[in-house]
Design a protein around this motif. Structure first.
Motif, PDB file in Angstrom:
ATOM      1  N   SER A  51       0.836  -1.167  -0.265  1.00 24.60           N
ATOM      2  CA  SER A  51      -0.031  -0.105   0.103  1.00 24.60           C
ATOM      3  C   SER A  51       1.081   1.319  -0.092  1.00 24.60           C
ATOM      4  CB  SER A  51      -0.880   0.052   1.240  1.00 24.60           C
ATOM      5  OG  SER A  51      -0.124   0.036   2.153  1.00 24.60           O
ATOM      6  N   TYR A  52       2.200   1.242   0.451  1.00 25.13           N
ATOM      7  CA  TYR A  52       2.899   2.315   0.593  1.00 25.13           C
ATOM      8  C   TYR A  52       3.624   2.696  -0.696  1.00 25.13           C
ATOM      9  CZ  TYR A  52       3.078   1.649   5.532  1.00 25.13           C
ATOM     10  OH  TYR A  52       2.527   1.448   6.892  1.00 25.13           O
ATOM     11  N   LEU A  53       3.457   1.884  -1.793  1.00 27.35           N
ATOM     12  CA  LEU A  53       3.980   2.046  -3.241  1.00 27.35           C
ATOM     13  C   LEU A  53       2.969   3.060  -3.748  1.00 27.35           C
ATOM     14  CD1 LEU A  53       5.212  -1.551  -4.464  1.00 27.35           C
ATOM     15  CD2 LEU A  53       6.527   0.257  -3.981  1.00 27.35           C
ATOM     16  N   ALA A  54       1.523   2.681  -3.590  1.00 27.97           N
ATOM     17  CA  ALA A  54       0.578   3.956  -4.134  1.00 27.97           C
ATOM     18  C   ALA A  54       0.864   5.361  -3.386  1.00 27.97           C
ATOM     19  CB  ALA A  54      -0.675   3.249  -3.945  1.00 27.97           C
ATOM     20  N   ALA A  55       1.048   5.095  -2.192  1.00 28.17           N
ATOM     21  CA  ALA A  55       1.302   6.500  -1.688  1.00 28.17           C
ATOM     22  C   ALA A  55       2.460   7.142  -2.290  1.00 28.17           C
ATOM     23  CB  ALA A  55       1.277   6.349  -0.320  1.00 28.17           C
ATOM     24  N   ILE A  56       3.558   6.415  -2.497  1.00 31.92           N
ATOM     25  CA  ILE A  56       4.491   6.929  -3.002  1.00 31.92           C
ATOM     26  C   ILE A  56       4.280   7.608  -4.513  1.00 31.92           C
ATOM     27  CG2 ILE A  56       7.208   6.693  -3.963  1.00 31.92           C
ATOM     28  CD1 ILE A  56       7.413   4.953  -1.383  1.00 31.92           C
TER      29      ILE A  56
END
Length: 123
Positions: A51-56
């Motif tokens: 999910s952090y990839l989408a935030a980045i």
């Protein structure tokens, strides 16, 4: 508006754009951010750290947003650096929203280019 040069709109810091073009560009950025958030939520359900990839990835919309804002400031005969006013808590955000989204641009040419037209074309 349909013949919009999207590359120019989201990558260039030169020129001027109207309120209408600004709103369309902002709507596109909002849709992209919502899409990235949904992808992040879906990835988070499968494997939390993804999910952090989408935030980045959503941070990638900062550059196009600043390019959009700069051209709108230029239509108001101001430098794109005025975008930094938004960093002032509450009042800065209100000022930026008023200036970019509501206020009409300068009707004449200025140091940033020819006047952007914000209305129907007269026959």
């Amino acid at each position: 508006m349909i013949n919009q040069d999207w590359k120019y709109l989201f990558t260039s810091f030169n020129g001027r754009i109207t309120r209408e073009t600004f709103w369309v560009g902002l709507a596109v950025l909002i849709v992209v951010n919502i899409g990235l958030s949904l992808i992040g939520a879906f990835l988070g359900m499968i494997f939390g750290p993804l999910s952090y990839l989408a935030a980045i990835a959503s941070l990638a919309t900062v550059y196009p947003a600043v390019a959009l804002y700069a051209k709108r400031w230029h239509d108001l005969s101001k430098s794109g650096w005025w975008t930094l006013v938004a960093l002032i808590p509450v009042l800065g955000a209100i000022y930026v929203i008023y200036m970019l989204a509501i206020k009409e641009g300068e009707p004449a040419s200025n140091q940033y280019g020819a006047a952007a037209f914000d209305g129907p074309v007269a026959a």
